[in-house]
Scaffold this motif. Structure first.
Motif, short mmCIF file in Angstrom:
data_model
loop_
_atom_site.label_atom_id
_atom_site.label_comp_id
_atom_site.label_asym_id
_atom_site.label_seq_id
_atom_site.Cartn_x
_atom_site.Cartn_y
_atom_site.Cartn_z
N HIS A 1 0.82 -1.20 0.00
CA HIS A 1 0.00 0.00 0.00
C HIS A 1 0.86 1.26 0.00
O HIS A 1 1.89 1.32 0.65
CB HIS A 1 -0.87 0.03 1.25
CG HIS A 1 -2.26 -0.51 1.02
ND1 HIS A 1 -3.23 -0.51 1.99
CD2 HIS A 1 -2.84 -1.03 -0.08
CE1 HIS A 1 -4.35 -1.03 1.51
NE2 HIS A 1 -4.13 -1.36 0.26
N VAL A 2 0.39 2.27 -0.70
CA VAL A 2 0.91 3.63 -0.55
C VAL A 2 -0.29 4.56 -0.43
O VAL A 2 -1.37 4.26 -0.95
CB VAL A 2 1.79 4.08 -1.74
CG1 VAL A 2 3.10 3.32 -1.78
CG2 VAL A 2 1.04 3.94 -3.07
N VAL A 3 -0.09 5.66 0.28
CA VAL A 3 -1.15 6.65 0.41
C VAL A 3 -0.57 8.02 0.15
O VAL A 3 0.62 8.27 0.38
CB VAL A 3 -1.80 6.61 1.82
CG1 VAL A 3 -2.53 5.30 2.04
CG2 VAL A 3 -0.77 6.86 2.90
N LEU A 4 -1.42 8.93 -0.34
CA LEU A 4 -1.01 10.31 -0.58
C LEU A 4 -1.16 11.08 0.72
O LEU A 4 -2.22 11.08 1.35
CB LEU A 4 -1.86 10.91 -1.68
CG LEU A 4 -1.36 12.17 -2.38
CD1 LEU A 4 0.01 11.94 -3.02
CD2 LEU A 4 -2.36 12.64 -3.43
N ALA A 5 -0.07 11.75 1.14
CA ALA A 5 -0.06 12.45 2.42
C ALA A 5 0.50 13.86 2.25
O ALA A 5 1.17 14.16 1.26
CB ALA A 5 0.79 11.68 3.43
N LEU B 1 4.30 8.16 -14.14
CA LEU B 1 3.19 8.89 -13.55
C LEU B 1 3.47 10.39 -13.66
O LEU B 1 4.57 10.84 -13.34
CB LEU B 1 3.01 8.52 -12.07
CG LEU B 1 2.46 7.13 -11.70
CD1 LEU B 1 1.13 6.89 -12.37
CD2 LEU B 1 3.44 6.01 -12.03
N THR B 2 2.48 11.15 -14.12
CA THR B 2 2.63 12.59 -14.25
C THR B 2 1.98 13.27 -13.05
O THR B 2 0.87 12.92 -12.66
CB THR B 2 2.01 13.12 -15.55
OG1 THR B 2 0.63 12.74 -15.60
CG2 THR B 2 2.72 12.51 -16.76
N VAL B 3 2.66 14.25 -12.48
CA VAL B 3 2.19 14.91 -11.27
C VAL B 3 1.29 16.08 -11.65
O VAL B 3 1.74 17.06 -12.25
CB VAL B 3 3.37 15.39 -10.41
CG1 VAL B 3 2.88 16.08 -9.15
CG2 VAL B 3 4.26 14.20 -10.06
N THR C 1 0.37 7.90 -17.10
CA THR C 1 -0.92 8.24 -16.53
C THR C 1 -0.73 9.19 -15.35
O THR C 1 0.40 9.42 -14.90
CB THR C 1 -1.68 6.97 -16.08
OG1 THR C 1 -3.00 7.31 -15.66
CG2 THR C 1 -0.96 6.26 -14.96
N ASP C 2 -1.82 9.76 -14.85
CA ASP C 2 -1.75 10.69 -13.74
C ASP C 2 -1.32 9.97 -12.46
O ASP C 2 -1.64 8.78 -12.27
CB ASP C 2 -3.12 11.34 -13.54
CG ASP C 2 -3.08 12.45 -12.51
OD1 ASP C 2 -2.75 13.59 -12.89
OD2 ASP C 2 -3.37 12.19 -11.33
N TRP C 3 -0.65 10.70 -11.59
CA TRP C 3 -0.13 10.07 -10.38
C TRP C 3 -1.22 9.61 -9.42
O TRP C 3 -0.95 8.86 -8.49
CB TRP C 3 0.90 10.97 -9.70
CG TRP C 3 0.38 12.20 -8.99
CD1 TRP C 3 -0.66 12.99 -9.35
CD2 TRP C 3 0.93 12.77 -7.80
NE1 TRP C 3 -0.80 14.03 -8.46
CE2 TRP C 3 0.16 13.93 -7.50
CE3 TRP C 3 2.00 12.44 -6.97
CZ2 TRP C 3 0.42 14.74 -6.40
CZ3 TRP C 3 2.25 13.26 -5.87
CH2 TRP C 3 1.48 14.39 -5.60
N ALA C 4 -2.45 10.02 -9.66
CA ALA C 4 -3.56 9.48 -8.88
C ALA C 4 -3.69 7.97 -9.10
O ALA C 4 -4.28 7.27 -8.26
CB ALA C 4 -4.86 10.18 -9.26
N ASP C 5 -3.15 7.47 -10.21
CA ASP C 5 -3.23 6.04 -10.53
C ASP C 5 -2.01 5.26 -10.04
O ASP C 5 -1.77 4.13 -10.49
CB ASP C 5 -3.36 5.86 -12.04
CG ASP C 5 -4.62 6.48 -12.60
OD1 ASP C 5 -5.63 6.49 -11.88
OD2 ASP C 5 -4.59 6.97 -13.75
N THR C 6 -1.24 5.83 -9.13
CA THR C 6 -0.01 5.18 -8.68
C THR C 6 -0.27 3.79 -8.10
O THR C 6 0.41 2.82 -8.45
CB THR C 6 0.73 6.05 -7.65
OG1 THR C 6 1.17 7.26 -8.29
CG2 THR C 6 1.93 5.33 -7.08
N ALA C 7 -1.24 3.66 -7.21
CA ALA C 7 -1.48 2.37 -6.56
C ALA C 7 -1.85 1.29 -7.57
O ALA C 7 -1.34 0.17 -7.52
CB ALA C 7 -2.57 2.52 -5.50
N THR C 8 -2.75 1.63 -8.51
CA THR C 8 -3.14 0.67 -9.55
C THR C 8 -1.95 0.30 -10.42
O THR C 8 -1.76 -0.88 -10.78
CB THR C 8 -4.26 1.26 -10.41
OG1 THR C 8 -5.38 1.57 -9.59
CG2 THR C 8 -4.67 0.27 -11.50
#
Length: 309
Positions: free
Chosen positions: A16-20, A306-308, A283-290
């Motif tokens: 798991h990773v989470v955005l913090a 991943l693009t920020v 893809t956008d960095w929102a898709d990092t976990a996938t």
């Protein structure tokens, strides 16, 4: 700033990773502050996320804009587009990168291309440097379908090697042929040999099978364990195999050359159209976990960027 951090927990076998929200990095005198525009994720990082250290954060491949030059005056000035190879913490809006691991980007190289270069490109470049001249030599490359494999294939073919690439996917095999592989096989047991040089990154039963395909005096360089299966090597088989063969280990960090010089070399090759980053996903960095899951399960060919936003 926002940044991805590991949780140390797994779900369905996946890390798991989470955005913090984190403070911006504190810079050492030889570090520049980079506004990250894109980063690449590597399969090895997905494994490390299973048991991350207390202070470790992922991210070794970044590209973006220098917003603060290093205090010691070294490296690119503010406003320059760069590619960087920090030791971590690159999956973020801002990253601190030593100037010894930064290279400027020309207009001809996109941010996504640049982000795919550092770890895989440095490994490929330095692996072939460790192997010595490959022109006219018969080379066997296992685990060829990943980012490192694509770079090794193109660089070795350009240097005149007769390369046999091992990949399980016919589709990926077709791309490796386009990049210069003379032969593609889907299992190491299908490789006839003998080979002057074997570049092995899978481990498990692949290494001894590849070793047996060396010619007399040949060399096997082991540079990875993608299969995550320990190698069992019967030295009686080794002695009955190719005479005077050698077995070596390789790690891309064990070189005196600076990352900056080698990154600059990779950038020049891309700008000249002589090296082609294999962007399997952008893809956008929102898709990092996938993306981490898909990369780990080998559903992405080449590099994932991943693009920020």
């Amino acid at each position: 700033m926002r940044a991805y951090v590991p949780t140390g927990k797994a779900h369905a076998g996946q890390p798991h990773v989470v955005l913090a929200e984190l403070p911006q990095p504190r810079l050492r005198p030889d570090e520049a502050l980079i506004k990250v525009e894109a980063y690449s994720v590597n399969r090895g990082e997905t494994f490390k996320l299973e048991e991350p250290g207390a202070s470790w954060r992922p991210g070794k491949d970044v590209a973006g804009l220098v917003v603060q030059q290093a205090a010691d005056g070294s490296g690119p000035e503010a406003g320059r587009r760069v590619v960087g190879h920090p030791m971590g913490a690159g999956w973020a809006e801002y990253a601190a990168v030593p100037t010894s691991a930064l290279a400027e980007l020309p207009d001809a190289v996109t941010t996504a291309q640049a982000a795919a270069l550092p770890l895989a490109g440095l490994t490929a470049l330095r692996l072939l440097r460790a192997a010595g001249p490959v022109g006219g030599r018969h080379v066997l490359l296992t685990g060829a379908s990943g980012g490192v494999g694509h770079y090794v294939t193109e660089l070795a073919a350009a240097a005149g090697a007769y390369l046999t690439a091992v990949t399980a996917s016919p589709e990926r095999g077709a791309r490796l042929r386009e990049l210069g592989a003379h032969e593609v096989v889907h299992d190491v047991t299908e490789a006839a040999g003998p080979y002057d040089l074997v570049l092995e990154s899978t481990g498990g039963p692949t290494l001894p099978a590849a070793l047996s395909r060396l010619r007399r005096g040949g060399t096997l360089i082991w540079f990875g364990q993608a299969g995550r299966t320990p190698v069992t090597l019967d030295f009686f088989d080794f002695f009955r195999g190719p005479e005077s063969a050698s077995l070596r280990h390789f790690h891309y960090m064990d070189f005196p050359e600076s990352y900056a010089d080698d990154l600059a070399a990779l950038v020049r090759l891309v700008a000249a159209g002589r090296l082609h980053p294999e962007l399997g996903r952008v893809t956008d960095w929102a898709d990092t976990a996938t993306t981490l899951v898909d990369l780990r399960e080998r559903r992405i060919r080449g590099n994932a960027v991943l693009t920020v936003s």
